[in-house]
Design an enzyme around this catalytic site. Structure first.
Site, mmCIF file in Angstrom:
data_model
loop_
_atom_site.group_PDB
_atom_site.id
_atom_site.type_symbol
_atom_site.label_atom_id
_atom_site.label_comp_id
_atom_site.label_asym_id
_atom_site.label_seq_id
_atom_site.Cartn_x
_atom_site.Cartn_y
_atom_site.Cartn_z
ATOM 1 N N ASP A 341 -40.175 -45.587 -29.287
ATOM 2 C CA ASP A 341 -40.546 -46.929 -29.743
ATOM 3 C C ASP A 341 -39.276 -47.773 -29.837
ATOM 4 O O ASP A 341 -38.191 -47.296 -29.496
ATOM 5 C CB ASP A 341 -41.254 -46.852 -31.101
ATOM 6 N N ASP A 343 -37.281 -50.072 -32.778
ATOM 7 C CA ASP A 343 -37.292 -50.405 -34.203
ATOM 8 C C ASP A 343 -36.403 -51.611 -34.482
ATOM 9 O O ASP A 343 -35.318 -51.733 -33.898
ATOM 10 C CB ASP A 343 -36.765 -49.218 -35.021
ATOM 11 N N ASP A 432 -41.650 -51.137 -34.170
ATOM 12 C CA ASP A 432 -41.660 -51.139 -35.637
ATOM 13 C C ASP A 432 -40.811 -52.302 -36.121
ATOM 14 O O ASP A 432 -39.639 -52.418 -35.752
ATOM 15 C CB ASP A 432 -41.045 -49.837 -36.193
HETATM 16 N N1 CTP Z 1 -37.696 -44.443 -40.899
HETATM 17 C C1 CTP Z 1 -37.891 -44.688 -42.238
HETATM 18 N N2 CTP Z 1 -39.157 -44.859 -42.723
HETATM 19 C C2 CTP Z 1 -40.231 -44.791 -41.883
HETATM 20 C C3 CTP Z 1 -40.038 -44.533 -40.516
HETATM 21 C C4 CTP Z 1 -38.748 -44.368 -40.051
HETATM 22 O O1 CTP Z 1 -36.940 -44.765 -42.987
HETATM 23 N N3 CTP Z 1 -41.448 -44.972 -42.370
HETATM 24 C C5 CTP Z 1 -36.331 -44.276 -40.394
HETATM 25 C C6 CTP Z 1 -36.034 -42.840 -40.099
HETATM 26 O O2 CTP Z 1 -34.915 -42.443 -40.824
HETATM 27 C C7 CTP Z 1 -35.736 -42.824 -38.628
HETATM 28 C C8 CTP Z 1 -35.565 -44.268 -38.208
HETATM 29 O O3 CTP Z 1 -36.169 -45.023 -39.235
HETATM 30 O O4 CTP Z 1 -34.556 -42.137 -38.400
HETATM 31 C C9 CTP Z 1 -36.197 -44.534 -36.875
HETATM 32 O O5 CTP Z 1 -37.438 -43.889 -36.799
HETATM 33 P P1 CTP Z 1 -38.133 -43.473 -35.443
HETATM 34 O O6 CTP Z 1 -38.430 -44.673 -34.629
HETATM 35 O O7 CTP Z 1 -39.299 -42.617 -35.801
HETATM 36 O O8 CTP Z 1 -37.092 -42.508 -34.747
HETATM 37 P P2 CTP Z 1 -35.884 -42.795 -33.748
HETATM 38 O O9 CTP Z 1 -34.722 -42.110 -34.340
HETATM 39 O O10 CTP Z 1 -35.759 -44.243 -33.441
HETATM 40 O O11 CTP Z 1 -36.306 -41.973 -32.461
HETATM 41 P P3 CTP Z 1 -37.184 -42.477 -31.218
HETATM 42 O O12 CTP Z 1 -36.211 -42.770 -30.156
HETATM 43 O O13 CTP Z 1 -38.067 -41.326 -30.916
HETATM 44 O O14 CTP Z 1 -37.958 -43.684 -31.650
HETATM 45 MN MN MN Z 2 -37.451 -45.367 -32.871
HETATM 46 MN MN MN Z 3 -39.960 -46.119 -35.279
#
Ligand code: CTP
Ligand code: MN
Ligand code: MN
Length: 501
Positions: A341, A343, A432
């Site tokens: 995703d 963020d 996100d």
């Molecule tokens: N996070 C958080 N609270 C949430 C979701 C996520 O604090 N409800 C934080 C987590 O610490 C996470 C970061 O936001 O490390 C990013 O989350 P995520 O998108 O799930 O992971 P990524 O590390 O960006 O990996 P990916 O490349 O798979 O998206």
């Molecule tokens: Mn992510």
């Molecule tokens: Mn995320």
């Protein structure tokens, strides 16, 4: 008593100051011309450093006041190799192979001997040439930084993983334990994967695992088997396990978690097509979107796509709050080139609480009118109700956020090759968005940058090593205000550190 050991509190009597010169003190003869020492003040303190510098100079060592290119030996106390490397990086100095990073024990022994003693493994904080080389021959002469922290936040992790063969295996096992809700083993394997990813070399024998933290017996068995047989029988069994395969498939649908997977598995489902076409099953809006955009969502988001999404987010946010900061967080902020995703953290210094609260709904509204929102779930802030920091290292934060699926048109991305469907000109992307009060931005940014293991360890580190509590909102000093008091007192919320500085 040995004066060197009692010197921590510094000399009692004031000595005449004679160590101001930037080159070694001219008052003493330099006996060992080849060595140029620099003593690190970090974690040693000014007084002890000055004392040791003076003593070393009296014994004929050349000790510099300032760090310069001529320095050949850096001497540190209470610092690990990675601490010193990190400090050097902050100073913008690269530790070349000619620079020795040594523990104070070497200087103390040398001063005792009246000459530089041989530098052995126990003195060297970093062995010579810890260049990231998977070459086993090189490794024998240049192994790793000596002390590896058990905390991911205290380790340097390269994007180059020299231990894929092990970490891939650990990740399968961790995932399987997660599916079986065995949190203890799941964490053990995730921690082990994290620590092996930080190594600058490939593990080729069990001897290489000595001194590496977070490797429990269960983990070591897997390493041993892979070293001996090239694969782990446990991993092989998991990969062939019907339950694992089904959970992996089901949870790949956006909106499907462990509970739903368990239900579908028990009902005998093994494929997504059977589930989708089943008339008796009820799906949430999230799962419906998950099935609808399944192909797009399981194909990774590229950096180019993330940048295109970033431009869309900025444009929409700035239309309402022109002073807002929009920062890409998550894996892309950590330098990854693909993600599941994209963020973002949004914060605005000049907006009122109401403007802040209204931003995400306005952005959603704008995008809906443009037909860009395929799905969204706006989670309201629960920040006001927050009284005490969470002790749970995996706790979620209280900021307002929006989990959505955005329709990204291809013309906003350089290449249009990401669509499998003929004629489809867009790709569904998971996004996100998090909105935080401006004064919380540092903590929110840290918390949303990840990785999850890094965040977990950062919080554990704060608690166990610093007597503080860190979460996505603030850093609290437990020694100043006790958590217990604030729990007891309904109005006594803890004072976050940022509020006092
Ligand atoms: N996070 C958080 N609270 C949430 C979701 C996520 O604090 N409800 C934080 C987590 O610490 C996470 C970061 O936001 O490390 C990013 O989350 P995520 O998108 O799930 O992971 P990524 O590390 O960006 O990996 P990916 O490349 O798979 O998206
Ligand atoms: Mn992510
Ligand atoms: Mn995320």
């Amino acid at each position: 008593m040995d004066p060197l050991q009692t010197a921590h509190s510094g000399p009692r009597k004031k000595r005449p100051r004679q160590m101001g010169a930037s080159m070694g003190s001219p008052l003493h003869d330099i006996k060992f011309q080849d060595l140029v020492l620099y003593i690190l003040e970090k974690k040693m303190g000014t007084t002890r450093r000055a004392f040791l510098m003076e003593l070393a100079r009296r014994k004929g060592f050349r000790v510099e006041n300032e760090l310069s290119d001529s320095v050949t030996h850096i001497v540190a106390e209470n610092n690990s190799g990675s601490d010193v490397l990190e400090w050097l990086q902050v100073q913008n100095i690269k530790a070349g192979s000619q620079l020795e990073l040594l523990d104070i024990s070497w200087l103390i022994e040398s001063m005792g001997a009246g000459k530089p003693v041989e530098m052995t493994e126990k003195h060297q904080l970093v062995r010579r040439d810890c260049s990231a080389s998977p070459n086993p021959e090189l490794q024998k002469t240049s192994p790793l930084v000596k002390k590896i922290s058990q905390y991911a936040c205290q380790r340097r992790t390269t994007l180059n993983n020299f231990n894929h063969i092990f970490t891939d295996a650990f990740e399968v096992l961790a995932e399987n334990y997660e599916f079986r809700e065995n949190e203890v083993y799941c964490l053990a394997f995730m921690r082990a994967a994290s620590v092996l990813k930080s190594l600058p070399f490939t593990i080729i024998s069990m001897k290489d695992t000595e001194g590496i933290p977070c490797l429990e017996d269960k983990v070591k068995c897997v390493i041993e088997e892979i070293i001996e047989d090239g694969e782990s029988s446990e991993v092989k069994a998991v990969l062939n396990d019907e339950r694992y395969q089904s959970f992996k498939l089901f949870t790949s649908v956006f909106g499907v978690g462990l509970k739903t997977s368990e239900k579908w598995f028990r009902m005998g489902f093994r494929t997504l097509s059977k589930i989708k076409s089943d008339k008796t099953l009820k799906f949430t809006q999230m799962q419906k979107a998950g099935f609808l955009y399944y192909e797009d969502l399981v194909s990774c988001v590229s950096r180019a796509e993330a940048e295109a999404v970033c431009a869309l987010v900025q444009e929409a946010v700035w239309a309402f709050l022109p002073d807002a900061f929009v920062t890409m967080t998550g894996g892309f902020r950590r330098g990854k080139n693909i993600g599941h995703d994209v963020d973002f953290l949004i914060t605005s210094p000049g907006s009122t609480d109401e403007e802040e609260e209204q931003l995400l709904p306005k952005v959603m509204n704008l995008w809906q009118r443009k037909g860009l929102v395929l799905y969204y779930d706006l989670v309201e802030s629960t920040f006001e109700k927050l009284k005490v920091p969470s002790k749970n290292v995996d706790a979620l934060d209280h900021f307002q956020k929006c989990f959505l699926i955005l329709k990204l048109h291809h013309q906003t991305v350089d290449s249009g090759r990401c669509s499998q469907q003929e004629g489809k000109t867009w790709k569904a992307i998971r996004v996100d968005l998090v909105m935080c009060p401006y004064e919380r931005r540092a903590f929110a940014l840290l918390g949303w940058t990840g990785s999850r293991q890094f965040e977990r360890d950062l919080r554990r580190y704060a608690t166990h090593e610093r007597k503080m509590i860190l979460d996505n909102h603030a850093l609290y000093d437990k020694t100043k205000v006790t958590v217990e008091d604030s729990w007891k007192d309904p109005d006594g919320s803890m004072v976050p550190i940022w509020a006092r500085i």
